[in-house]
Design an enzyme around this catalytic site. Structure first.
Site, PDB file in Angstrom:
ATOM      1  N   ASP A   1      52.189   0.456 -12.232  1.00 34.97           N
ATOM      2  CA  ASP A   1      51.091  -0.470 -12.558  1.00 34.97           C
ATOM      3  C   ASP A   1      51.605  -1.738 -13.252  1.00 34.97           C
ATOM      4  O   ASP A   1      51.156  -2.091 -14.341  1.00 34.97           O
ATOM      5  CB  ASP A   1      50.058   0.218 -13.453  1.00 34.97           C
ATOM      6  CG  ASP A   1      49.558   1.532 -12.892  1.00 34.97           C
ATOM      7  OD1 ASP A   1      49.446   1.632 -11.658  1.00 34.97           O
ATOM      8  OD2 ASP A   1      49.303   2.463 -13.676  1.00 34.97           O
TER       9      ASP A   1
ATOM     10  N   GLU B   1      41.139   0.914  -5.816  1.00 34.17           N
ATOM     11  CA  GLU B   1      41.454   0.734  -7.233  1.00 34.17           C
ATOM     12  C   GLU B   1      42.370  -0.474  -7.422  1.00 34.17           C
ATOM     13  O   GLU B   1      42.722  -1.167  -6.470  1.00 34.17           O
ATOM     14  CB  GLU B   1      42.111   1.995  -7.807  1.00 34.17           C
ATOM     15  CG  GLU B   1      43.430   2.371  -7.162  1.00 34.17           C
ATOM     16  CD  GLU B   1      43.970   3.706  -7.661  1.00 34.17           C
ATOM     17  OE1 GLU B   1      43.271   4.392  -8.423  1.00 34.17           O
ATOM     18  OE2 GLU B   1      45.101   4.069  -7.263  1.00 34.17           O
TER      19      GLU B   1
ATOM     20  N   HIS C   1      48.998  -1.565  -6.458  1.00 36.03           N
ATOM     21  CA  HIS C   1      48.719  -2.186  -7.752  1.00 36.03           C
ATOM     22  C   HIS C   1      49.333  -3.586  -7.815  1.00 36.03           C
ATOM     23  O   HIS C   1      50.112  -3.915  -8.701  1.00 36.03           O
ATOM     24  CB  HIS C   1      49.208  -1.320  -8.909  1.00 36.03           C
ATOM     25  CG  HIS C   1      48.395  -1.532 -10.155  1.00 36.03           C
ATOM     26  ND1 HIS C   1      47.328  -0.737 -10.494  1.00 36.03           N
ATOM     27  CD2 HIS C   1      48.473  -2.483 -11.117  1.00 36.03           C
ATOM     28  CE1 HIS C   1      46.793  -1.171 -11.614  1.00 36.03           C
ATOM     29  NE2 HIS C   1      47.458  -2.236 -12.011  1.00 36.03           N
TER      30      HIS C   1
ATOM     31  N   ARG D   1      57.835   5.196  -9.422  1.00 35.48           N
ATOM     32  CA  ARG D   1      57.214   3.934  -9.029  1.00 35.48           C
ATOM     33  C   ARG D   1      57.838   2.814  -9.854  1.00 35.48           C
ATOM     34  O   ARG D   1      57.830   2.860 -11.082  1.00 35.48           O
ATOM     35  CB  ARG D   1      55.705   3.981  -9.245  1.00 35.48           C
ATOM     36  CG  ARG D   1      54.995   4.962  -8.333  1.00 35.48           C
ATOM     37  CD  ARG D   1      53.519   5.058  -8.652  1.00 35.48           C
ATOM     38  NE  ARG D   1      53.295   5.612  -9.992  1.00 35.48           N
ATOM     39  CZ  ARG D   1      52.118   5.665 -10.599  1.00 35.48           C
ATOM     40  NH1 ARG D   1      51.045   5.171  -9.997  1.00 35.48           N
ATOM     41  NH2 ARG D   1      52.002   6.195 -11.792  1.00 35.48           N
TER      42      ARG D   1
END
Length: 346
Positions: A34, A220, A284, A314
């Site tokens: 993120d 999202e 993201h 990630r």
């Protein structure tokens, strides 16, 4: 001659670090789910999910991010409703003050909400960060991944939420703000995962019960993106443990930003994984300008293999992007893990 060689060697040693900083190779950090970047006054301010606290990085050169100055700016007190599972922090600057928006809970994912902290110092690495409170709709629905934008003098927030208490589907909502920490009026749903490419939602085997394979459909990570007179929201679709990708909502100007009819969804994803380049599940996405304000860049996290799921493998990737003739963004595809020039002006 010996003196000449010595001086040449010294100059090369001094120039070495400068030469090295002209390129970077993705990922720019080994881990960083993120990711978020705000470029302001020649500084790149960076944040990512740590899960435990809010850490802020700062650098003049994105190639140096992995070794950049960093500071733990906020650690929630134990027992607070925002003390666990801190996700997707974003730093913003409004009216000379700094704000960080982050998702957090106290027990488990079912209690996730978005919270806001404020710093009135001119330097976000200094001063005191204070809790302004929870920012949510009147019914206090589940919410994560909030981003905020000043659009022609009015603040708006976009985030991912549930329609009901626990419906297994994440939608994109938008609302006006009275101030950086207070929603004004009702939330409005502007997207839900209703396209086939958004519905690859088989849950991991560890979550399955009695042989059933339930679905979780996901929209999202919404992020505002403005270019000239065009406004977009780029969001993540599918699931982070599957073929995560980016979708696009375009503001068509038929009404206000909080009118669902004002947003048009692109019929296909605008950024997908590139296994041939060693990049899986990109999502993201965020956006920033180069330090000299001449280039548009995107940041996103991605996995190094198809089976890495939603953990700390990630890592943040960055790459420049361009614009199509109709004013829409052209992200291309995830670039290979080879040396690339840093953002101009770094």
């Amino acid at each position: 001659m010996k003196l000449f060689h010595s001086l040449t060697l010294l100059l090369l040693m001094l120039a070495g670090p400068l030469l090295a900083q002209r390129t970077f190779t993705n990922p720019i950090k080994s881990s960083g789910p993120d990711p978020w970047v705000l470029q302001k006054d020649g500084w790149y301010y960076y944040m990512n999910t740590t899960g435990r606290n809010l850490t802020l990085w700062r650098t003049r050169n994105m190639a140096d991010l992995a070794t950049a100055e960093s500071k733990e700016i906020y650690t929630p007190p134990a027992g607070q409703p925002y003390s666990k599972e801190l996700w997707a922090p974003e730093i913003h600057s409004f009216d000379g003050k700094w704000y960080v928006y982050f998702s957090a809970d106290s027990l488990n994912n079912l209690s996730h909400r978005v919270w806001v902290i404020e710093n009135t110092s001119a330097d976000p690495m200094q001063g005191e960060w204070t809790m302004k409170g929870k920012i949510g709709d009147k019914a206090d629905h589940w919410e994560i991944d909030m981003s905020v934008m000043d659009y022609n003098g009015q603040l708006y927030a976009a985030w991912s939420g549930w329609e009901g208490p626990t419906n297994g589907r994440q939608d994109i909502y938008i609302a006006r703000l009275k101030n950086p920490w207070t929603i004004d009026g009702d939330r409005v749903k502007i997207s839900q995962p209703d396209q086939p490419w958004e519905q690859h939602g088989d849950v991991p085997q560890a979550w399955q019960k009695n042989g059933e394979v339930p679905k979780i459909y996901v929209n999202e990570g919404p992020e505002f993106l403005r270019h000239d007179d065009k406004l977009f929201i780029v969001y993540s679709a599918n699931a982070c443990w599957l073929d995560y990708c980016l979708g696009l909502l375009t503001y068509n100007g038929t009404g206000g930003l909080t009118d669902p009819r004002s947003w048009t969804k692109s019929p296909a994803p605008v950024f997908v994984q590139a296994p041939e380049n060693g990049v899986w599940a990109p999502g993201h996405g965020g956006f920033f300008r180069s330090a000299d304000d001449k280039q548009d860049w995107m940041i996103y996290h991605a996995n190094p293999s198809a089976s890495d799921g939603c953990g700390n493998k990630r890592a943040p990737h960055i790459q420049p992007f361009t614009w199509n003739a109709d004013g829409s963004p052209n992200f291309g595809k995830p670039m290979p893990k080879t040396a690339m020039p840093v953002p101009s002006g770094d």
